[in-house]
Design a protein around this motif. Structure first.
Motif, PDB file in Angstrom:
ATOM      1  N   TYR A  76       0.796  -1.223   0.000  1.00 50.92           N
ATOM      2  CA  TYR A  76       0.000   0.000   0.000  1.00 50.92           C
ATOM      3  C   TYR A  76       0.835   1.282   0.000  1.00 50.92           C
ATOM      4  O   TYR A  76       0.427   2.270  -0.598  1.00 50.92           O
ATOM      5  CB  TYR A  76      -0.970  -0.007   1.163  1.00 50.92           C
ATOM      6  N   GLY A  77       1.973   1.279   0.658  1.00 56.47           N
ATOM      7  CA  GLY A  77       2.819   2.472   0.664  1.00 56.47           C
ATOM      8  C   GLY A  77       3.291   2.839  -0.733  1.00 56.47           C
ATOM      9  O   GLY A  77       3.217   4.003  -1.154  1.00 56.47           O
ATOM     10  N   GLU A  78       3.772   1.837  -1.477  1.00 57.25           N
ATOM     11  CA  GLU A  78       4.219   2.072  -2.845  1.00 57.25           C
ATOM     12  C   GLU A  78       3.034   2.427  -3.747  1.00 57.25           C
ATOM     13  O   GLU A  78       3.150   3.287  -4.636  1.00 57.25           O
ATOM     14  CB  GLU A  78       4.935   0.837  -3.386  1.00 57.25           C
ATOM     15  N   ALA A  79       1.905   1.796  -3.495  1.00 57.69           N
ATOM     16  CA  ALA A  79       0.695   2.101  -4.271  1.00 57.69           C
ATOM     17  C   ALA A  79       0.290   3.556  -4.067  1.00 57.69           C
ATOM     18  O   ALA A  79      -0.007   4.267  -5.041  1.00 57.69           O
ATOM     19  CB  ALA A  79      -0.438   1.163  -3.862  1.00 57.69           C
ATOM     20  N   LEU A  80       0.306   4.002  -2.828  1.00 57.94           N
ATOM     21  CA  LEU A  80      -0.091   5.376  -2.528  1.00 57.94           C
ATOM     22  C   LEU A  80       0.871   6.385  -3.158  1.00 57.94           C
ATOM     23  O   LEU A  80       0.440   7.393  -3.718  1.00 57.94           O
ATOM     24  CB  LEU A  80      -0.183   5.588  -1.019  1.00 57.94           C
ATOM     25  N   THR A  81       2.150   6.080  -3.121  1.00 56.00           N
ATOM     26  CA  THR A  81       3.138   6.971  -3.755  1.00 56.00           C
ATOM     27  C   THR A  81       2.839   7.139  -5.240  1.00 56.00           C
ATOM     28  O   THR A  81       2.843   8.261  -5.768  1.00 56.00           O
ATOM     29  CB  THR A  81       4.561   6.413  -3.555  1.00 56.00           C
ATOM     30  N   ASP A  82       2.549   6.024  -5.914  1.00 56.05           N
ATOM     31  CA  ASP A  82       2.255   6.101  -7.353  1.00 56.05           C
ATOM     32  C   ASP A  82       0.942   6.817  -7.631  1.00 56.05           C
ATOM     33  O   ASP A  82       0.845   7.600  -8.583  1.00 56.05           O
ATOM     34  CB  ASP A  82       2.241   4.705  -7.966  1.00 56.05           C
ATOM     35  N   LEU A  83      -0.080   6.570  -6.825  1.00 55.69           N
ATOM     36  CA  LEU A  83      -1.359   7.253  -7.060  1.00 55.69           C
ATOM     37  C   LEU A  83      -1.256   8.738  -6.768  1.00 55.69           C
ATOM     38  O   LEU A  83      -1.877   9.550  -7.462  1.00 55.69           O
ATOM     39  CB  LEU A  83      -2.481   6.595  -6.247  1.00 55.69           C
ATOM     40  N   ASN A  84      -0.461   9.110  -5.768  1.00 56.66           N
ATOM     41  CA  ASN A  84      -0.230  10.535  -5.516  1.00 56.66           C
ATOM     42  C   ASN A  84       0.408  11.189  -6.731  1.00 56.66           C
ATOM     43  O   ASN A  84       0.047  12.302  -7.117  1.00 56.66           O
ATOM     44  CB  ASN A  84       0.652  10.734  -4.285  1.00 56.66           C
ATOM     45  N   LYS A  85       1.347  10.487  -7.346  1.00 61.03           N
ATOM     46  CA  LYS A  85       2.015  11.008  -8.535  1.00 61.03           C
ATOM     47  C   LYS A  85       1.017  11.152  -9.688  1.00 61.03           C
ATOM     48  O   LYS A  85       1.045  12.145 -10.425  1.00 61.03           O
ATOM     49  CB  LYS A  85       3.172  10.081  -8.927  1.00 61.03           C
ATOM     50  N   SER A  86       0.125  10.182  -9.848  1.00 63.43           N
ATOM     51  CA  SER A  86      -0.897  10.254 -10.898  1.00 63.43           C
ATOM     52  C   SER A  86      -1.766  11.494 -10.738  1.00 63.43           C
ATOM     53  O   SER A  86      -2.005  12.227 -11.702  1.00 63.43           O
ATOM     54  CB  SER A  86      -1.796   9.014 -10.864  1.00 63.43           C
ATOM     55  N   VAL A  87      -2.234  11.705  -9.528  1.00 61.74           N
ATOM     56  CA  VAL A  87      -3.097  12.862  -9.260  1.00 61.74           C
ATOM     57  C   VAL A  87      -2.326  14.163  -9.483  1.00 61.74           C
ATOM     58  O   VAL A  87      -2.865  15.125 -10.034  1.00 61.74           O
ATOM     59  CB  VAL A  87      -3.686  12.781  -7.837  1.00 61.74           C
ATOM     60  N   GLN A  88      -1.076  14.178  -9.078  1.00 63.50           N
ATOM     61  CA  GLN A  88      -0.252  15.366  -9.269  1.00 63.50           C
ATOM     62  C   GLN A  88      -0.067  15.675 -10.760  1.00 63.50           C
ATOM     63  O   GLN A  88      -0.172  16.825 -11.182  1.00 63.50           O
ATOM     64  CB  GLN A  88       1.114  15.158  -8.619  1.00 63.50           C
ATOM     65  N   LEU A  89       0.176  14.651 -11.551  1.00 65.05           N
ATOM     66  CA  LEU A  89       0.426  14.846 -12.979  1.00 65.05           C
ATOM     67  C   LEU A  89      -0.833  15.187 -13.768  1.00 65.05           C
ATOM     68  O   LEU A  89      -0.775  15.924 -14.750  1.00 65.05           O
ATOM     69  CB  LEU A  89       1.060  13.584 -13.581  1.00 65.05           C
ATOM     70  N   TYR A  90      -1.967  14.622 -13.344  1.00 66.76           N
ATOM     71  CA  TYR A  90      -3.206  14.837 -14.103  1.00 66.76           C
ATOM     72  C   TYR A  90      -4.399  14.823 -13.135  1.00 66.76           C
ATOM     73  O   TYR A  90      -5.103  13.819 -12.994  1.00 66.76           O
ATOM     74  CB  TYR A  90      -3.366  13.759 -15.189  1.00 66.76           C
ATOM     75  N   PRO A  91      -4.622  15.945 -12.471  1.00 68.67           N
ATOM     76  CA  PRO A  91      -5.663  16.002 -11.432  1.00 68.67           C
ATOM     77  C   PRO A  91      -7.101  15.961 -11.941  1.00 68.67           C
ATOM     78  O   PRO A  91      -8.028  15.897 -11.133  1.00 68.67           O
ATOM     79  CB  PRO A  91      -5.371  17.328 -10.730  1.00 68.67           C
ATOM     80  N   LYS A  92      -7.317  15.936 -13.258  1.00 67.42           N
ATOM     81  CA  LYS A  92      -8.675  15.935 -13.801  1.00 67.42           C
ATOM     82  C   LYS A  92      -9.274  14.531 -13.928  1.00 67.42           C
ATOM     83  O   LYS A  92     -10.453  14.397 -14.229  1.00 67.42           O
ATOM     84  CB  LYS A  92      -8.689  16.591 -15.183  1.00 67.42           C
ATOM     85  N   GLU A  93      -8.481  13.491 -13.724  1.00 63.53           N
ATOM     86  CA  GLU A  93      -8.936  12.117 -13.958  1.00 63.53           C
ATOM     87  C   GLU A  93      -9.588  11.544 -12.704  1.00 63.53           C
ATOM     88  O   GLU A  93      -8.928  11.288 -11.703  1.00 63.53           O
ATOM     89  CB  GLU A  93      -7.764  11.236 -14.393  1.00 63.53           C
ATOM     90  N   LYS A  94     -10.901  11.324 -12.769  1.00 61.44           N
ATOM     91  CA  LYS A  94     -11.639  10.843 -11.600  1.00 61.44           C
ATOM     92  C   LYS A  94     -11.193   9.461 -11.149  1.00 61.44           C
ATOM     93  O   LYS A  94     -11.186   9.161  -9.958  1.00 61.44           O
ATOM     94  CB  LYS A  94     -13.140  10.876 -11.851  1.00 61.44           C
ATOM     95  N   ASN A  95     -10.798   8.589 -12.084  1.00 67.08           N
ATOM     96  CA  ASN A  95     -10.394   7.235 -11.710  1.00 67.08           C
ATOM     97  C   ASN A  95      -9.158   7.215 -10.815  1.00 67.08           C
ATOM     98  O   ASN A  95      -8.985   6.298 -10.014  1.00 67.08           O
ATOM     99  CB  ASN A  95     -10.158   6.378 -12.951  1.00 67.08           C
TER     100      ASN A  95
END
Length: 127
Positions: free
Chosen positions: A79-98
């Motif tokens: 989960y720690g690594e998962a959260l790091t990657d999802l944080n990066k996703s949101v940072q790079l493209y905050p418009k994607e609801k998924n």
């Protein structure tokens, strides 16, 4: 005549930039996207990691790769690594609801209910 020539050069240069930044993906990334539904999470993590190193054309492509790799980590309860990657996703493209929906799943797995609720609320705003 000189003005027309200058406009043509600018137009060609602009088109090249758009194509390069929108569609660039090397062979590793192409292979990773083809296999995105694989159940082999470890293999996919390795492929997405190589894909990030290989380079992509735009923030949305990077965000998708980070999202997908994050969900592979999630499936392995990392989960720690998962959260790091999802944080990066949101940072790079905050418009994607998924991205918010997926990050909420990780927050719930970590027992972080308030943050999960906030992401679910944010996902609804993105619709």
């Amino acid at each position: 005549m000189n003005k027309i020539y200058a406009i043509t050069i600018i137009s060609i240069a602009f088109s090249t930039i758009l194509i390069d930044s929108s569609f660039a993906a090397g062979p590793i990334c192409t292979e990773a996207f083809k296999n995105k539904d694989s159940n082999d999470d470890i293999m996919m993590i390795e492929m997405y990691t190589k894909c990030i190193s290989e380079g992509l054309g735009c923030n949305y492509q990077y965000a998708v790769v980070y999202h997908n790799r994050g969900m592979n980590y999630y499936h392995l309860s990392r989960y720690g690594e998962a959260l790091t990657d999802l944080n990066k996703s949101v940072q790079l493209y905050p418009k994607e609801k998924n991205f918010y929906v997926s990050r909420a799943k990780i927050y719930r797995a970590l027992g972080r209910t308030k943050e999960a609720d906030a992401d679910e609320k944010m996902a609804k705003k993105q619709q």
